[in-house]
Design a protein around this motif. Structure first.
Motif, PDB file in Angstrom:
ATOM      1  N   LEU A  25      47.475  23.143  55.685  1.00  0.00           N
ATOM      2  CA  LEU A  25      48.844  23.446  56.108  1.00  0.00           C
ATOM      3  C   LEU A  25      49.050  24.945  56.324  1.00  0.00           C
ATOM      4  O   LEU A  25      48.438  25.533  57.185  1.00  0.00           O
ATOM      5  N   ASN A  26      49.891  25.557  55.510  1.00  0.00           N
ATOM      6  CA  ASN A  26      50.241  26.961  55.723  1.00  0.00           C
ATOM      7  C   ASN A  26      49.450  27.941  54.855  1.00  0.00           C
ATOM      8  O   ASN A  26      49.868  29.079  54.678  1.00  0.00           O
ATOM      9  N   ASP A  27      48.326  27.503  54.305  1.00  0.00           N
ATOM     10  CA  ASP A  27      47.497  28.411  53.516  1.00  0.00           C
ATOM     11  C   ASP A  27      47.021  29.570  54.379  1.00  0.00           C
ATOM     12  O   ASP A  27      46.751  29.400  55.571  1.00  0.00           O
ATOM     13  N   VAL A  28      46.891  30.721  53.762  1.00  0.00           N
ATOM     14  CA  VAL A  28      46.452  31.924  54.464  1.00  0.00           C
ATOM     15  C   VAL A  28      45.228  32.483  53.750  1.00  0.00           C
ATOM     16  O   VAL A  28      45.171  32.529  52.519  1.00  0.00           O
ATOM     17  N   ILE A  29      44.233  32.912  54.529  1.00  0.00           N
ATOM     18  CA  ILE A  29      43.062  33.576  53.959  1.00  0.00           C
ATOM     19  C   ILE A  29      43.499  34.961  53.514  1.00  0.00           C
ATOM     20  O   ILE A  29      44.010  35.746  54.310  1.00  0.00           O
ATOM     21  N   GLU A  30      43.325  35.249  52.216  1.00  0.00           N
ATOM     22  CA  GLU A  30      43.828  36.528  51.715  1.00  0.00           C
ATOM     23  C   GLU A  30      42.912  37.236  50.726  1.00  0.00           C
ATOM     24  O   GLU A  30      43.257  38.313  50.238  1.00  0.00           O
ATOM     25  N   LYS A  31      41.759  36.650  50.429  1.00  0.00           N
ATOM     26  CA  LYS A  31      40.848  37.320  49.504  1.00  0.00           C
ATOM     27  C   LYS A  31      39.413  36.912  49.782  1.00  0.00           C
ATOM     28  O   LYS A  31      39.156  35.984  50.552  1.00  0.00           O
ATOM     29  N   SER A  32      38.488  37.604  49.152  1.00  0.00           N
ATOM     30  CA  SER A  32      37.060  37.349  49.369  1.00  0.00           C
ATOM     31  C   SER A  32      36.335  37.180  48.044  1.00  0.00           C
ATOM     32  O   SER A  32      36.772  37.679  47.009  1.00  0.00           O
ATOM     33  N   THR A  33      35.222  36.477  48.126  1.00  0.00           N
ATOM     34  CA  THR A  33      34.296  36.369  47.005  1.00  0.00           C
ATOM     35  C   THR A  33      32.910  36.702  47.518  1.00  0.00           C
ATOM     36  O   THR A  33      32.499  36.221  48.571  1.00  0.00           O
ATOM     37  N   GLU A  34      32.204  37.535  46.760  1.00  0.00           N
ATOM     38  CA  GLU A  34      30.825  37.876  47.065  1.00  0.00           C
ATOM     39  C   GLU A  34      29.940  37.094  46.114  1.00  0.00           C
ATOM     40  O   GLU A  34      30.157  37.104  44.902  1.00  0.00           O
ATOM     41  N   VAL A  35      28.949  36.399  46.680  1.00  0.00           N
ATOM     42  CA  VAL A  35      27.987  35.660  45.875  1.00  0.00           C
ATOM     43  C   VAL A  35      26.607  36.221  46.188  1.00  0.00           C
ATOM     44  O   VAL A  35      26.208  36.293  47.349  1.00  0.00           O
ATOM     45  N   ILE A  36      25.904  36.628  45.152  1.00  0.00           N
ATOM     46  CA  ILE A  36      24.528  37.093  45.302  1.00  0.00           C
ATOM     47  C   ILE A  36      23.642  36.058  44.628  1.00  0.00           C
ATOM     48  O   ILE A  36      23.770  35.793  43.432  1.00  0.00           O
ATOM     49  N   PHE A  37      22.766  35.457  45.446  1.00  0.00           N
ATOM     50  CA  PHE A  37      21.917  34.383  44.950  1.00  0.00           C
ATOM     51  C   PHE A  37      20.464  34.796  45.111  1.00  0.00           C
ATOM     52  O   PHE A  37      20.038  35.185  46.193  1.00  0.00           O
ATOM     53  N   GLU A  38      19.704  34.727  44.022  1.00  0.00           N
ATOM     54  CA  GLU A  38      18.298  35.125  44.051  1.00  0.00           C
ATOM     55  C   GLU A  38      17.404  33.908  43.861  1.00  0.00           C
ATOM     56  O   GLU A  38      17.648  33.085  42.980  1.00  0.00           O
ATOM     57  N   PHE A  39      16.390  33.820  44.749  1.00  0.00           N
ATOM     58  CA  PHE A  39      15.406  32.735  44.655  1.00  0.00           C
ATOM     59  C   PHE A  39      14.120  33.202  45.317  1.00  0.00           C
ATOM     60  O   PHE A  39      14.147  33.966  46.281  1.00  0.00           O
ATOM     61  N   ASN A  40      13.006  32.777  44.794  1.00  0.00           N
ATOM     62  CA  ASN A  40      11.682  33.116  45.341  1.00  0.00           C
ATOM     63  C   ASN A  40      11.535  34.608  45.647  1.00  0.00           C
ATOM     64  O   ASN A  40      10.956  34.992  46.657  1.00  0.00           O
ATOM     65  N   GLY A  41      12.067  35.452  44.798  1.00  0.00           N
ATOM     66  CA  GLY A  41      11.962  36.891  44.997  1.00  0.00           C
ATOM     67  C   GLY A  41      12.850  37.445  46.095  1.00  0.00           C
ATOM     68  O   GLY A  41      12.732  38.605  46.483  1.00  0.00           O
ATOM     69  N   THR A  42      13.747  36.625  46.627  1.00  0.00           N
ATOM     70  CA  THR A  42      14.657  37.032  47.693  1.00  0.00           C
ATOM     71  C   THR A  42      16.084  37.037  47.166  1.00  0.00           C
ATOM     72  O   THR A  42      16.462  36.188  46.366  1.00  0.00           O
ATOM     73  N   SER A  43      16.872  37.986  47.653  1.00  0.00           N
ATOM     74  CA  SER A  43      18.283  38.061  47.295  1.00  0.00           C
ATOM     75  C   SER A  43      19.113  37.807  48.551  1.00  0.00           C
ATOM     76  O   SER A  43      18.938  38.474  49.560  1.00  0.00           O
ATOM     77  N   ILE A  44      19.996  36.830  48.484  1.00  0.00           N
ATOM     78  CA  ILE A  44      20.871  36.464  49.602  1.00  0.00           C
ATOM     79  C   ILE A  44      22.305  36.808  49.206  1.00  0.00           C
ATOM     80  O   ILE A  44      22.762  36.446  48.128  1.00  0.00           O
ATOM     81  N   ARG A  45      23.008  37.488  50.105  1.00  0.00           N
ATOM     82  CA  ARG A  45      24.425  37.816  49.868  1.00  0.00           C
ATOM     83  C   ARG A  45      25.296  36.941  50.757  1.00  0.00           C
ATOM     84  O   ARG A  45      25.149  36.938  51.972  1.00  0.00           O
ATOM     85  N   LEU A  46      26.200  36.199  50.124  1.00  0.00           N
ATOM     86  CA  LEU A  46      27.131  35.346  50.845  1.00  0.00           C
ATOM     87  C   LEU A  46      28.542  35.875  50.639  1.00  0.00           C
ATOM     88  O   LEU A  46      28.901  36.284  49.523  1.00  0.00           O
ATOM     89  N   LYS A  47      29.338  35.844  51.700  1.00  0.00           N
ATOM     90  CA  LYS A  47      30.744  36.239  51.601  1.00  0.00           C
ATOM     91  C   LYS A  47      31.603  35.028  51.918  1.00  0.00           C
ATOM     92  O   LYS A  47      31.412  34.367  52.928  1.00  0.00           O
ATOM     93  N   PHE A  48      32.530  34.718  51.020  1.00  0.00           N
ATOM     94  CA  PHE A  48      33.486  33.643  51.196  1.00  0.00           C
ATOM     95  C   PHE A  48      34.868  34.260  51.348  1.00  0.00           C
ATOM     96  O   PHE A  48      35.319  34.992  50.463  1.00  0.00           O
ATOM     97  N   ASP A  49      35.546  33.988  52.462  1.00  0.00           N
ATOM     98  CA  ASP A  49      36.947  34.384  52.624  1.00  0.00           C
ATOM     99  C   ASP A  49      37.782  33.178  52.244  1.00  0.00           C
ATOM    100  O   ASP A  49      37.594  32.070  52.775  1.00  0.00           O
ATOM    101  N   LEU A  50      38.716  33.394  51.303  1.00  0.00           N
ATOM    102  CA  LEU A  50      39.404  32.288  50.644  1.00  0.00           C
ATOM    103  C   LEU A  50      40.922  32.418  50.708  1.00  0.00           C
ATOM    104  O   LEU A  50      41.459  33.501  50.897  1.00  0.00           O
ATOM    105  N   THR A  51      41.577  31.292  50.466  1.00  0.00           N
ATOM    106  CA  THR A  51      43.031  31.299  50.328  1.00  0.00           C
ATOM    107  C   THR A  51      43.393  31.841  48.948  1.00  0.00           C
ATOM    108  O   THR A  51      42.526  31.969  48.073  1.00  0.00           O
ATOM    109  N   GLY A  52      44.661  32.106  48.737  1.00  0.00           N
ATOM    110  CA  GLY A  52      45.115  32.700  47.485  1.00  0.00           C
ATOM    111  C   GLY A  52      44.870  31.864  46.254  1.00  0.00           C
ATOM    112  O   GLY A  52      44.678  32.395  45.165  1.00  0.00           O
TER     113      GLY A  52
END
Length: 159
Positions: A25-52
Motif C-alpha cells: 500500500l502506502n509504505d515508503v522505502i526510508e532506511k537501509s540495512t547492510e549485510v556482510i556475508f562471508e563464505f569460502n574465503g569470500t566476503s559479499i556485501r548486500l544492501k537492503f532498502d527497507l520500509t520503516g
C-alpha cells in the motif's frame, strides 16, 4: 554474518548485491540495512532498502553452501540470491512473514496462502495454495495439506 540496520538510506556504492523490499500500500522505502556475508574465503556485501517497519536479523536468512544460494525472508516477500554470480535469482510475493526451511535436498517456503518447494538452487519444484489453519501429513515424496478453503492439496517434493 554481520548485519547493520540503519535508520536512513545509504549510498549504493561498493555493494555486490542491491535489493529493494517489496512495499505494501502506502509504505515508503526510508532506511537501509547492510549485510556482510562471508563464505569460502569470500566476503559479499548486500544492501537492503527497507520500509520503516522492517528490520533484518540473521534468522531472516538461510544459506545453502552446496549452491552458494542465500534465501531471505522479508515481511511480504522472499528472495534467493546467487552469491557466486552476485545476483538475485528469485523475488517472490508473500502474504506475511514467509518461513523458509531446508529439509535434506529441498527448500520449503511456507506462507499464509501457499507453500512452495524448491531445489537447492531455488528452482521451483512445486507450489500449492493453502489457507490457515492447515493440517499436513509429510511423506517421503510429498506433503499433503488439508485446509478449509482449498481442500486437499499435494505438494510434490521431487522433480
Amino acid at each position: 554474518m554481520t548485519i547493520n540496520n540503519l535508520n536512513h538510506i545509504i549510498s549504493s556504492n561498493d555493494f555486490d548485491i542491491l535489493h529493494q523490499e517489496k512495499t505494501y500500500l502506502n509504505d515508503v522505502i526510508e532506511k537501509s540495512t547492510e549485510v556482510i556475508f562471508e563464505f569460502n574465503g569470500t566476503s559479499i556485501r548486500l544492501k537492503f532498502d527497507l520500509t520503516g517497519h522492517s528490520h533484518i536479523e540473521e534468522s531472516n536468512f538461510l544459506f545453502i553452501p552446496e549452491t552458494s544460494i542465500l534465501f531471505y525472508s522479508g515481511s511480504i516477500e522472499w528472495c534467493a540470491f546467487d552469491l557466486i554470480n552476485k545476483c538475485l535469482v528469485r523475488h517472490e510475493n508473500a502474504t506475511q512473514l514467509p518461513y523458509i526451511e531446508r529439509r535434506n535436498d529441498i527448500i520449503l517456503i511456507f506462507d499464509d496462502m501457499y507453500v512452495e518447494c524448491t531445489d537447492l538452487k531455488a528452482e521451483q519444484i512445486d507450489n500449492v495454495p493453502v489457507d490457515p489453519p492447515t493440517e499436513s501429513v509429510v511423506f517421503e515424496d510429498r506433503i499433503e495439506f488439508n485446509s478449509s478453503i482449498f481442500g486437499k492439496q499435494i505438494l510434490k517434493l521431487q522433480k
